[in-house]
Scaffold this active site. Structure first.
Site, PDB file in Angstrom:
ATOM      1  N   GLY A 250      -9.083  62.921  -0.159  1.00  0.00           N
ATOM      2  CA  GLY A 250      -8.623  63.132  -1.512  1.00  0.00           C
ATOM      3  C   GLY A 250      -7.986  61.876  -2.079  1.00  0.00           C
ATOM      4  O   GLY A 250      -8.457  60.764  -1.855  1.00  0.00           O
ATOM      5  N   PHE A 251      -6.872  62.051  -2.761  1.00  0.00           N
ATOM      6  CA  PHE A 251      -6.199  60.968  -3.466  1.00  0.00           C
ATOM      7  C   PHE A 251      -5.309  60.180  -2.505  1.00  0.00           C
ATOM      8  O   PHE A 251      -4.485  60.746  -1.797  1.00  0.00           O
ATOM      9  CB  PHE A 251      -5.360  61.574  -4.596  1.00  0.00           C
ATOM     10  CG  PHE A 251      -4.686  60.574  -5.487  1.00  0.00           C
ATOM     11  CD1 PHE A 251      -5.408  59.601  -6.154  1.00  0.00           C
ATOM     12  CD2 PHE A 251      -3.310  60.610  -5.673  1.00  0.00           C
ATOM     13  CE1 PHE A 251      -4.791  58.689  -6.986  1.00  0.00           C
ATOM     14  CE2 PHE A 251      -2.680  59.708  -6.512  1.00  0.00           C
ATOM     15  CZ  PHE A 251      -3.420  58.742  -7.165  1.00  0.00           C
ATOM     16  N   LEU A 252      -5.507  58.862  -2.462  1.00  0.00           N
ATOM     17  CA  LEU A 252      -4.710  57.946  -1.641  1.00  0.00           C
ATOM     18  C   LEU A 252      -4.532  58.442  -0.204  1.00  0.00           C
ATOM     19  O   LEU A 252      -3.410  58.625   0.278  1.00  0.00           O
ATOM     20  CB  LEU A 252      -3.338  57.713  -2.297  1.00  0.00           C
ATOM     21  CG  LEU A 252      -3.364  56.957  -3.624  1.00  0.00           C
ATOM     22  CD1 LEU A 252      -1.968  56.919  -4.234  1.00  0.00           C
ATOM     23  CD2 LEU A 252      -3.899  55.540  -3.439  1.00  0.00           C
TER      24      LEU A 252
END
Length: 434
Positions: free
Chosen positions: A125-127
């Site tokens: 997902g994100f970062l």
């Protein structure tokens, strides 16, 4: 989500089937179009030429695999995709994390450093923040997703993957009040404990804290209150160190459900600014931390105490006067078997320490002596090194989306792997060497 590796031949078998269908459709279309009559003796020449195969020695690996796949298809063999396991991990396996310039969906590429072959991928997902067990038994990531891709309800989770099948073996959701710190992918904001039983992650808000995820129970455990310190360097199953704003290290012990914090001596001044990506070898307990100007601090971390080595300069006074400074994202690497330090450097203006570099200086960690200055002939953002006796130097270009694999002794480029996402930044390895 994991994408287990596929064999080249089976992939091309599928491709060959599609090409065969296209050729059949093309032939049917040509059959419906009037063509000029050709004398029999003239038509025989191209037909004979078509029956003459390309010499095997002249084929590329891809052409050879495609030809073999076409032969099997023509012989009536089944054309079913087969998903194979990856080879057992070794000290030359390398993981390349692509945060994709803060994209909501990301990828990690798993590469065999000895061959330069991508053997699998995982989604994130994100970062996402990657970790890999030193014994090669698994790899994992701390990640974040949102209900509507880039907005809506946020979910933070720890995903653990089998290192051979690439299948998830654990998916552990973090509580809403124990979310991780969303920051550019800094390698040591998360870490495994040396016994691989717990994953530690950093929380910045509402106050500095470190979360513990029990990987054996596959569950979130608890949050530890810590001082205003950052990064996580495990030295024992229940002991880790953090870097604090006053220039000291905090030793955090969380044995028996209690949290004890003690600070070391101050080891650097306020003017000696440390880069964000130190190198830490958990098997040796060695922390290597350069400054913006190339001064190298080293610490030996144990469950009992931190021992500080005499710092030294990676760059000469003349080089610094001529604008030579460290730079990149993951700028430094430590090779445990040879006790060597690698540092990305180039000529640059002050405060441009996150920009790519074209050179690596190699130093004896015990004496500070420079052993080599390797010219990479590339704009390189991140480096790492395999932990075997004949090490490979991994040099990653976010701009080229390419991992260059070099001889760590000579700097000779041996092979490269391209098309690694959109902006790959972090290189992770297993320390499985003797």
């Amino acid at each position: 989500m994991a994408h287990p590796p596929k064999t080249i031949a089976n992939y091309l078998t599928f491709l060959s089937a599609g090409l065969a269908s296209s050729f059949l459709a093309l032939a049917a279309a040509q059959a419906q179009t009037a063509a000029p009559e050709v004398a029999p003796e003239t038509a025989a020449e191209p037909a004979a030429a078509a029956e003459t195969p390309v010499a095997n020695a002249e084929m590329t690996d891809g052409q050879r695999s495609a030809a073999e796949a076409a032969e099997r298809l023509a012989a009536g063999e089944p054309d079913e995709p087969v998903i194979l396991n990856a080879p057992d991990p070794d000290t030359r396996r390398v993981y390349v994390q692509d945060p994709a310039h803060f994209a909501a969906v990301t990828q990690q590429f798993v590469i065999d450093g000895s061959t330069g072959r991508v053997i699998g991928m995982t989604d994130g997902g994100f970062l996402p923040h990657p970790v890999a067990a030193e014994d090669g038994s698994f790899f994992a990531q701390a990640s974040t997703v949102f209900e509507r891709i880039a907005r809506g309800k946020r979910t933070d989770y720890i995903e653990v993957f089998d290192s051979v099948s690439f299948q998830p073996t654990a998916d552990i959701e973090l509580p809403a009040d124990a979310l991780r710190f969303l920051i550019g992918t800094y390698q040591w904001m998360n870490a495994l404990t040396p016994d691989n039983k717990n994953l530690l992650y950093y929380q910045f808000s509402p106050a500095p804290a470190v979360g513990i995820v029990d990987l054996e129970a596959k569950a979130f455990d608890r949050m530890l209150e810590v001082p205003d310190c950052f990064h996580i360097f495990p030295a024992a199953p229940t002991t880790f160190y953090m870097n604090c704003r006053d220039g000291s290290l905090a030793k955090v012990d969380f044995a028996n459900g209690e949290t004890t914090v003690t600070n070391t001596e101050v080891f650097h001044t306020e003017e000696e600014l440390l880069i964000n990506h130190p190198a830490y070898n958990m098997r040796a307990g060695r922390l290597v931390w350069p400054t913006y100007t190339g001064k190298i601090f080293q610490m030996d971390l144990t469950a009992d105490a931190a021992t500080f080595r005499q710092p030294f300069e990676a760059l000469t006074e003349a080089e610094r006067a001529d604008g030579w400074l460290p730079g990149g994202w993951q700028q430094t690497a430590y090779h445990r078997p040879s006790d060597r330090i690698y540092l990305l450097v180039d000529q640059r203006d002050q405060w441009r320490h996150k920009t790519a570099s074209r050179f690596v200086v190699v130093m004896n960690a015990a004496t500070g002596e420079r052993l080599a200055k390797l010219e990479l002939n590339r704009e390189i953002d991140s480096i790492n090194v395999s932990q075997d006796e004949d090490p490979l130097l991994y040099a990653l270009s976010a701009g080229d989306q390419t991992l260059y694999i070099l001889n760590a002794e000579t700097g000779e480029e041996l092979r490269s792997v391209n098309q690694l996402g959109r902006g790959p930044q972090i290189i992770t390895t297993h320390d499985m060497g003797a």
